[in-house]
Design a protein around this motif. Structure first.
Motif, PDB file in Angstrom:
ATOM      1  N   GLU A  74       7.721  -9.804  -2.637  1.00 50.75           N
ATOM      2  CA  GLU A  74       6.618 -10.281  -3.477  1.00 50.75           C
ATOM      3  C   GLU A  74       5.911 -11.502  -2.882  1.00 50.75           C
ATOM      4  OE1 GLU A  74       8.089 -10.879  -7.434  1.00 50.75           O
ATOM      5  OE2 GLU A  74       8.876  -8.836  -7.536  1.00 50.75           O
ATOM      6  N   ALA A  75       6.654 -12.394  -2.263  1.00 44.46           N
ATOM      7  CA  ALA A  75       6.066 -13.630  -1.744  1.00 44.46           C
ATOM      8  C   ALA A  75       5.029 -13.357  -0.655  1.00 44.46           C
ATOM      9  CB  ALA A  75       7.157 -14.547  -1.203  1.00 44.46           C
ATOM     10  N   GLU A  76       5.141 -12.245   0.035  1.00 47.52           N
ATOM     11  CA  GLU A  76       4.226 -11.932   1.141  1.00 47.52           C
ATOM     12  C   GLU A  76       3.212 -10.844   0.799  1.00 47.52           C
ATOM     13  OE1 GLU A  76       4.125 -13.630   3.982  1.00 47.52           O
ATOM     14  OE2 GLU A  76       5.824 -14.876   3.418  1.00 47.52           O
ATOM     15  N   GLN A  77       3.300 -10.266  -0.392  1.00 42.78           N
ATOM     16  CA  GLN A  77       2.434  -9.132  -0.716  1.00 42.78           C
ATOM     17  C   GLN A  77       0.947  -9.467  -0.668  1.00 42.78           C
ATOM     18  OE1 GLN A  77       3.624  -7.267  -4.359  1.00 42.78           O
ATOM     19  NE2 GLN A  77       5.298  -6.175  -3.371  1.00 42.78           N
ATOM     20  N   ARG A  82      -1.939  -4.951   2.403  1.00 42.86           N
ATOM     21  CA  ARG A  82      -2.888  -4.002   3.010  1.00 42.86           C
ATOM     22  C   ARG A  82      -2.345  -3.454   4.341  1.00 42.86           C
ATOM     23  NH1 ARG A  82      -9.109  -5.282   4.635  1.00 42.86           N
ATOM     24  NH2 ARG A  82      -9.627  -3.186   5.274  1.00 42.86           N
ATOM     25  N   GLY A  83      -1.812  -4.319   5.188  1.00 38.84           N
ATOM     26  CA  GLY A  83      -1.243  -3.889   6.462  1.00 38.84           C
ATOM     27  C   GLY A  83      -0.007  -3.027   6.275  1.00 38.84           C
ATOM     28  N   LEU A 125      15.526  -6.795   5.668  1.00 37.06           N
ATOM     29  CA  LEU A 125      16.265  -8.011   5.311  1.00 37.06           C
ATOM     30  C   LEU A 125      16.137  -9.076   6.391  1.00 37.06           C
ATOM     31  CD1 LEU A 125      19.446  -6.420   3.717  1.00 37.06           C
ATOM     32  CD2 LEU A 125      17.667  -7.757   2.539  1.00 37.06           C
ATOM     33  N   ASN A 126      16.134  -8.659   7.635  1.00 33.93           N
ATOM     34  CA  ASN A 126      15.966  -9.599   8.732  1.00 33.93           C
ATOM     35  C   ASN A 126      14.593 -10.255   8.691  1.00 33.93           C
ATOM     36  OD1 ASN A 126      15.026 -10.019  11.799  1.00 33.93           O
ATOM     37  ND2 ASN A 126      17.204 -10.482  11.551  1.00 33.93           N
ATOM     38  N   ALA A 127      13.568  -9.458   8.397  1.00 35.92           N
ATOM     39  CA  ALA A 127      12.198  -9.985   8.366  1.00 35.92           C
ATOM     40  C   ALA A 127      11.961 -10.866   7.147  1.00 35.92           C
ATOM     41  CB  ALA A 127      11.189  -8.836   8.386  1.00 35.92           C
ATOM     42  N   SER A 128      12.486 -10.442   6.011  1.00 34.70           N
ATOM     43  CA  SER A 128      12.166 -11.122   4.752  1.00 34.70           C
ATOM     44  C   SER A 128      13.081 -12.299   4.449  1.00 34.70           C
ATOM     45  CB  SER A 128      12.257 -10.138   3.592  1.00 34.70           C
ATOM     46  OG  SER A 128      13.606  -9.747   3.371  1.00 34.70           O
ATOM     47  N   ASP A 129      14.296 -12.263   4.976  1.00 37.65           N
ATOM     48  CA  ASP A 129      15.292 -13.285   4.676  1.00 37.65           C
ATOM     49  C   ASP A 129      15.632 -13.332   3.190  1.00 37.65           C
ATOM     50  OD1 ASP A 129      17.042 -14.938   5.982  1.00 37.65           O
ATOM     51  OD2 ASP A 129      15.797 -16.734   5.772  1.00 37.65           O
TER      52      ASP A 129
END
Length: 157
Positions: A74-77, A82-83, A125-129
């Motif tokens: 959610e924090a990056e949505q 779009r990407g 999980l690695n990308a989002s932490d």
């Protein structure tokens, strides 16, 4: 007297792959089967199948990763949704293309879905932490949903 060893001649396959390929194609077209390098030809044909399976598994893994991004990150949505959607569509199209040319890969996809979800989950999980306990260990969507061109895992409002 020391034993004499003859140096093993380098096969054309190892020396010049493209020339080997051109000659093999010419031999097949001419139906000159007696001179074919069968061992390397068989190896090449086997690797084609492995390559197709590897590619479709990779697309499925990345599809799962991006579906998880859409649903849980959610924090990056606002910045990346779009990407991510574009990537999801791309991976779905790549998988559809592979299935059109090799429909028998559908069973391979079904068999590898759980594994590729787990791999996609690891990437996510690695990308989002994010805390791993927040993300289901087993997919909460089906392969059919994942491949449906109109389906996206929207968060309930």
């Amino acid at each position: 007297m020391e034993p004499q060893f003859k140096a093993k001649p380098t096969s054309l396959y190892n020396a010049d792959y493209q020339l080997w390929l051109d000659q093999t194609i010419a031999q097949l077209k001419a139906r000159n089967f007696s001179d074919l390098d069968l061992d390397n030809l068989i190896e090449e044909i086997e690797s084609l199948g492995r390559g197709e399976k590897h590619a479709i598994a990779s697309y499925l893994m990345r599809l799962c990763e991006h579906l998880l991004k859409i649903k849980y990150w959610e924090a990056e949505q606002e910045t990346y949704l779009r990407g991510w959607k574009r990537e999801v569509i791309n991976f779905k199209l790549q998988i559809q293309e592979a299935l059109e040319t090799s429909p028998s890969l559908k069973s391979f996809l079904q068999d590898s879905f759980a594994k590729q979800y787990k791999n996609g989950r690891k990437l996510f999980l690695n990308a989002s932490d994010l805390n791993a306990s927040l993300i289901p260990q087993e997919p909460d969507f089906s392969l059919e949903q994942a491949l449906d061109e109109d389906w996206f895992p929207w968060q309930p409002e």
